[in-house]
Design a protein around this motif. Structure first.
Motif, PDB file in Angstrom:
ATOM      1  N   PHE A  72      39.759  66.810  31.264  1.00 54.42           N
ATOM      2  CA  PHE A  72      38.618  66.059  30.740  1.00 54.42           C
ATOM      3  C   PHE A  72      37.803  66.927  29.788  1.00 54.42           C
ATOM      4  O   PHE A  72      37.382  66.510  28.738  1.00 54.42           O
ATOM      5  CB  PHE A  72      37.732  65.569  31.883  1.00 54.42           C
ATOM      6  N   GLY A  73      37.558  68.163  30.215  1.00 53.27           N
ATOM      7  CA  GLY A  73      36.737  69.047  29.385  1.00 53.27           C
ATOM      8  C   GLY A  73      37.592  69.931  28.515  1.00 53.27           C
ATOM      9  O   GLY A  73      38.783  70.111  28.767  1.00 53.27           O
ATOM     10  N   PHE A  74      37.026  70.443  27.459  1.00 48.61           N
ATOM     11  CA  PHE A  74      37.705  71.457  26.637  1.00 48.61           C
ATOM     12  C   PHE A  74      36.729  72.086  25.662  1.00 48.61           C
ATOM     13  O   PHE A  74      37.072  73.000  24.938  1.00 48.61           O
ATOM     14  CB  PHE A  74      38.893  70.857  25.883  1.00 48.61           C
ATOM     15  N   ARG A  75      35.490  71.624  25.653  1.00 51.30           N
ATOM     16  CA  ARG A  75      34.559  72.137  24.653  1.00 51.30           C
ATOM     17  C   ARG A  75      33.698  73.294  25.180  1.00 51.30           C
ATOM     18  O   ARG A  75      32.989  73.932  24.422  1.00 51.30           O
ATOM     19  CB  ARG A  75      33.669  71.007  24.143  1.00 51.30           C
ATOM     20  N   GLY A 112      38.193  72.143  44.659  1.00 51.34           N
ATOM     21  CA  GLY A 112      39.144  72.525  43.612  1.00 51.34           C
ATOM     22  C   GLY A 112      39.507  73.997  43.682  1.00 51.34           C
ATOM     23  O   GLY A 112      39.216  74.682  44.674  1.00 51.34           O
ATOM     24  N   ILE A 113      40.050  74.469  42.605  1.00 50.20           N
ATOM     25  CA  ILE A 113      40.619  75.815  42.610  1.00 50.20           C
ATOM     26  C   ILE A 113      39.562  76.921  42.705  1.00 50.20           C
ATOM     27  O   ILE A 113      39.829  78.023  43.159  1.00 50.20           O
ATOM     28  CB  ILE A 113      41.535  75.988  41.371  1.00 50.20           C
ATOM     29  N   SER A 128      40.452  57.817  39.493  1.00 53.59           N
ATOM     30  CA  SER A 128      40.937  59.054  40.095  1.00 53.59           C
ATOM     31  C   SER A 128      41.758  58.776  41.341  1.00 53.59           C
ATOM     32  O   SER A 128      41.222  58.680  42.444  1.00 53.59           O
ATOM     33  CB  SER A 128      39.761  59.959  40.450  1.00 53.59           C
ATOM     34  N   LYS A 129      43.049  58.651  41.130  1.00 54.72           N
ATOM     35  CA  LYS A 129      43.918  58.366  42.269  1.00 54.72           C
ATOM     36  C   LYS A 129      44.068  59.620  43.115  1.00 54.72           C
ATOM     37  O   LYS A 129      44.188  60.724  42.575  1.00 54.72           O
ATOM     38  CB  LYS A 129      45.296  57.924  41.770  1.00 54.72           C
ATOM     39  N   LEU A 180      37.329  67.440  38.749  1.00 58.06           N
ATOM     40  CA  LEU A 180      38.657  66.837  38.607  1.00 58.06           C
ATOM     41  C   LEU A 180      39.582  67.792  37.875  1.00 58.06           C
ATOM     42  O   LEU A 180      40.747  67.976  38.249  1.00 58.06           O
ATOM     43  CB  LEU A 180      38.567  65.499  37.855  1.00 58.06           C
ATOM     44  N   ASP A 181      39.058  68.435  36.841  1.00 59.47           N
ATOM     45  CA  ASP A 181      39.864  69.405  36.089  1.00 59.47           C
ATOM     46  C   ASP A 181      40.301  70.567  36.988  1.00 59.47           C
ATOM     47  O   ASP A 181      41.344  71.182  36.753  1.00 59.47           O
ATOM     48  CB  ASP A 181      39.062  69.965  34.904  1.00 59.47           C
ATOM     49  N   ALA A 182      39.463  70.877  37.977  1.00 57.92           N
ATOM     50  CA  ALA A 182      39.795  71.994  38.861  1.00 57.92           C
ATOM     51  C   ALA A 182      40.764  71.564  39.959  1.00 57.92           C
ATOM     52  O   ALA A 182      41.044  72.319  40.890  1.00 57.92           O
ATOM     53  CB  ALA A 182      38.524  72.564  39.476  1.00 57.92           C
TER      54      ALA A 182
END
Ligand code: ADP
Ligand code: MG
Length: 863
Positions: free
Chosen positions: A102-105, A70-71, A193-194, A45-47
């Protein structure tokens, strides 16, 4: 650890090497199957993916593969991809405030590498050809080969947890449970997740792939809900309508109504309507989001369920709530899985939720529209009533009368109008009857509801204390999530007996209100008979060993030593130790039959040896033996004293509702199953109670309650409910997972009178059709009971269980079958009742919670 420290001098404090740290910590980032899947889906989703495929083999134990469009990952990032704390999403701490991914760690991929075999296929937007990357457990690339694929990324995780052998075993053992939890988590992402199409499949062994969940990439929350749970679920939902907190609620939360930031929170979503039957029997469909992030905001969850319970006492709502708030006001970095979120102004949020929900459920809007419809169609009921959507509304009206007898006048008016409309327009006979029938069913349901509440709360609590391990013992265990919720609600008083059925005047109701406090006593019972026995074994075991020694010495002495007082000692042995022993022995099933005397003689052989040896060795034995004898005597006297006081104290609880729990704990501890058979019956008291004696203790036993409990447990164990065939097979609209749970536990459903046709080739969610329902006089069962069973079974697959309403039915049947108060009983009949107590698992309460037996007095105390 202590042996280590004693062996070696203190060690220098040094850092653990990085690889070890990595392995130690990774298991805390990826805790289970849910987190693994969650992390991968979040990455997709982040991608920016719009299409995500989750492929599982053997429920995820063998393989988890998440592919997206995704990307993709650029070549220069390949190295960093799986390194600990390497992320593309933030650069320093200050970025955290505005993080929207969603992620960052930067932990997920690196942890997965440490815990399994990871291969990643990726093709970045700008790359000509994709790459296949194989990683070792430290997150280093061991193979890198060109690999053709379209833009996007596939992460392939094989044999999750195999680097942690203990966890791996545990993981495989509980894989179905893990899987069920994972699906729950995945559903949340599917809903929120629309515009993203998410599809998850599972393949068991070499079998066919089966769909787990799938969405269509719709841009509306509602359609996503429909895709996950079926269109039918949507009919029972109302959209959340947000209101500013009203005065009363502000006061409740100690908020200053004027100084509040009004627009801090913006809440959207859907929740079940509060009409009876439109909620769910469990909390299995509750999804909370903060800024689209699935999470578990405990206080919000509690509040929503509480408010819902006050309108629909016996059900839980379906909930999807997305709480949007300025990202500066929240802290998502609380736990590695980010499901705990700290909120500023949480009270304000709760106040908004409460005001809004109360208004939504309490407002006339719902009722009026229903009423309106009924008036409109009164002359033409046939046409509208059979419609799926209308049915529940019709049911709702009689229901609101029975459920909330003391409610506002407007409902009475509604009802009056309803009656009026029926009589004015000469409703077709059949419809009128069916409406009456519904009402009757509900009032009889109400009669039972209290008992049900009691027994469910009780069993739920009981099940709660029991760790999942022990599930096999309890055919009534309730899944933990359900538990937590219902406990919450019990705490908050919504399940409270006296409150919930204050208006109930049936004899059963009456007795139960009395025994309100009886909810507790059984609380720990299920879990603990064994445990208690073990405890008993431990504590008594030690004492007993020392006693045995004493007896050996004493038993041998008279034969060998004439100078000791031969009369005195054996007497003491008989009067004290064996009795203690005898009593305590009984709590050991395996050795219950052995008698202390037998033991004595058997043990005398080795003890003779010992003493002869002693005699030979020292001449001044005579003297020392006397001293010894004296000492032994003293010890025995002391022991006798202490056991006597122990005897007196074994039953301390008074016979009073307030002490039910203590009383039951005592009984459970002191009375084992086989002791019932040894009780001596003294007689019947007041045509309602049996007085029985065990050693020096007198007990009073409620003849009705105990018989009822026995009958209830027999019904629970042995009844195969008769199913009533349906005219046409009925669709159940189960989710793919629930469908699988059902198919895997068909036998249990059949024992409960539910039967299905299963069409393996039908599309998932339509594989199962209901063809038979349990029926029993005025009890009707339906899809909610199936949902409840599925919920129980997804936590304890294969364990026999009953829907709570079946339990209620058994409870009322058992009651009717049992010896009544006021019936004279002969010795034989009383003996039978008491023997039965020794044959069941939980003899201390009737199914409605009334105590069955109490200790009256210890005769030792009197003499
Ligand atoms: P985080 O998500 O916290 O950044 P992860 O370990 O999950 O940490 O991922 C590390 C990095 O790998 C991400 O920051 C991202 O740049 C990249 N990445 C992971 N999964 C994908 C994906 N499916 N598509 C594109 N990039 C990804
Ligand atoms: Mg991530």
């Amino acid at each position: 650890p202590s042996s280590l420290s004693s062996l070696q001098p203190a060690k220098a404090i040094k850092p653990i090497d990085r690889k070890s740290v990595h392995r130690i910590c990774s298991g805390q980032v990826v805790l289970n199957l849910s987190t693994a899947v969650k992390e991968l889906v979040e990455n997709s989703l982040d991608a920016g993916a719009t299409n995500i495929d989750v492929k599982l083999k053997d429920y995820g134990a063998e393989l988890i593969e998440v592919s997206d469009n995704g990307i993709g990952v650029e070549e220069e990032n390949f190295e960093g991809l799986t390194l600990k704390h390497y992320t593309s999403k933030i650069q320093d701490f200050s970025d955290l405030i505005h993080v929207e991914t969603f992620g960052f760690r930067g932990e997920a991929l690196s942890s997965l590498c440490a815990l399994s075999d990871v291969t990643i296929f990726t093709c970045h937007k700008s790359a000509k050809v994709g790459a296949r990357l194989v990683f070792d457990h430290n997150g280093n690339i061991t193979q890198k080969t060109p690999f053709p694929r379209q833009q996007g990324t596939t992460v392939n995780v094989q044999q999750l947890f195999y680097t942690l052998p203990v966890r791996h075993k545990e993981f495989q053992r509980n894989i179905k449970k893990e899987y069920a939890k994972m699906v729950q988590v995945l559903q949340a992402y599917c809903i929120v997740s629309k515009g993203v199409r998410i599809n998850c499949t599972n393949q068991v062994g070499q079998g066919k792939k089966s769909s787990v969940v799938s969405t269509t990439g719709s841009s509306s929350l509602k359609e996503n809900i429909g895709a996950v749970f079926g269109q039918k679920q949507l009919h029972s939902l109302i959209p959340f309508v947000q209101l500013p907190p009203n005065e009363a609620v502000c006061e409740e939360y100690g908020l200053n109504a004027t100084g509040m930031p009004q627009t801090l929170y913006s809440i959207t979503g859907f929740i079940s309507r509060c009409d009876h039957g439109l909620g769910r029997s469990t909390t299995d469909r509750q999804f909370f989001f903060i800024n689209q992030r699935p999470c578990d905001p405990a206080k919000v969850v509690k509040l929503v369920n509480e408010v819902y319970h006050s309108y629909n006492k016996h059900q839980y709502p379906f909930v999807v709530l997305n709480i949007c708030v300025d990202s500066e006001c929240i802290d998502i970095n609380v736990t590695p899985d980010k499901r705990q979120i700290l909120l500023q102004e949480e009270k304000l949020l709760l106040a908004i939720l409460k005001t809004s929900l109360v208004e939504m459920f309490g407002s006339d809007v719902n009722k009026l529209s229903v009423n309106q419809k009924l008036l409109d169609v009164a002359g033409n009921l046939k046409k509208t009533l059979p419609e799926e959507t209308e049915k529940p509304q019709v049911q709702m009206l009689p229901d609101s009368e029975t459920e909330k007898p003391s409610c506002e006048g407007r409902k009475i008016i509604t009802l009056a109008r309803l009656r009026e409309s029926f009589s004015l327009h000469q409703t077709p006979e059949s419809n009128f009857q069916s409406s009456k029938k519904v009402k009757r069913q509900h009032s009889s349901f109400r009669q039972m509801s209290l008992d049900a509440t009691l027994s469910t709360v009780r069993t739920q609590k009981a099940a709660l204390t029991k760790e999942s391990e022990n599930c096999h013992n309890s055919n009534m265990s309730i899944p933990s999530r359900h538990l937590r919720k219902s406990e919450d609600s019990a705490d908050s008083g919504f399940c409270g007996t006296s409150e919930s059925d204050a208006g109930c005047s049936t004899p059963e109701g009456g007795s139960c209100v009395n025994s309100k406090s009886v909810i507790n006593p059984e609380e720990e019972f299920c879990s603990s008979e064994k445990q208690h026995q073990n405890e008993h074994l431990k504590t008594v075991g030690c004492g007993e060993r020392s006693l045995e020694c004493d007896i050996q010495v004493l038993g041998a002495e008279p034969k060998l030593n004439d100078w000791t007082d031969p009369n005195k000692l054996p007497q003491e042995t008989n009067s004290s130790s064996p009795r203690v022993k005898c009593f305590k022995r009984k709590s050991f099933k395996s050795e219950a039959s052995k008698c202390p005397e037998v033991k004595n003689t058997r043990n005398s052989v080795p003890s003779v040896d010992v003493l002869v040896k002693v005699k030979k060795k020292t001449v001044p034995l005579e003297f020392s033996m006397k001293v010894l004898t004296e000492k032994v005597k003293k010890v025995i006297q002391q022991q006798q004293k202490s056991t006597e006081t122990q005897n007196y104290r074994r039953f301390k609880a008074k016979i009073s509702p307030g002490e039910n729990k203590v009383a039951e704990d005592e009984l459970r501890k002191e009375i084992s199953k086989e002791m019932f058979a040894k009780m001596e019956i003294i007689g019947q008291f007041n045509l309602g109670f049996i007085i029985a004696k065990l050693n020096s203790d007198l007990f009073i036993i409620d003849q009705h309650a105990t018989d009822e409990k026995y009958n209830f447990e027999m019904l629970q164990q042995h009844t195969v409910l008769q199913g009533q065939k349906l005219i046409a097979p009925q669709d159940l609209n189960l989710t793919a997972v629930n469908e699988t749970v059902l198919i895997e536990n068909l036998e249990i459903f059949r024992k409960n009178g539910f039967d299905f046709v299963i069409n393996e080739n039908a599309p998932v969610t339509q594989r199962v059709k209901l063809i038979s329902l349990p029926t029993s006089k005025n009890w009707t069962f339906g899809p909610q009971d199936i949902d409840e069973l599925i919920f129980m079974l997804s936590d304890c697959p294969g364990v026999m269980c009953r829907p709570s309403r079946v339990r209620q039915m058994f409870a009322s049947r058992a009651c009717r079958k049992s010896v009544m108060i006021g019936t004279a009983l002969n010795m034989q009949e009383m003996r039978k009742l008491i023997t039965h107590m020794g044959e069941i698992e939980h003899p201390w309460n009737c199914p409605h919670g009334r105590p069955t037996m109490r200790h009256i007095v210890s005769l030792d105390l009197i003499s």
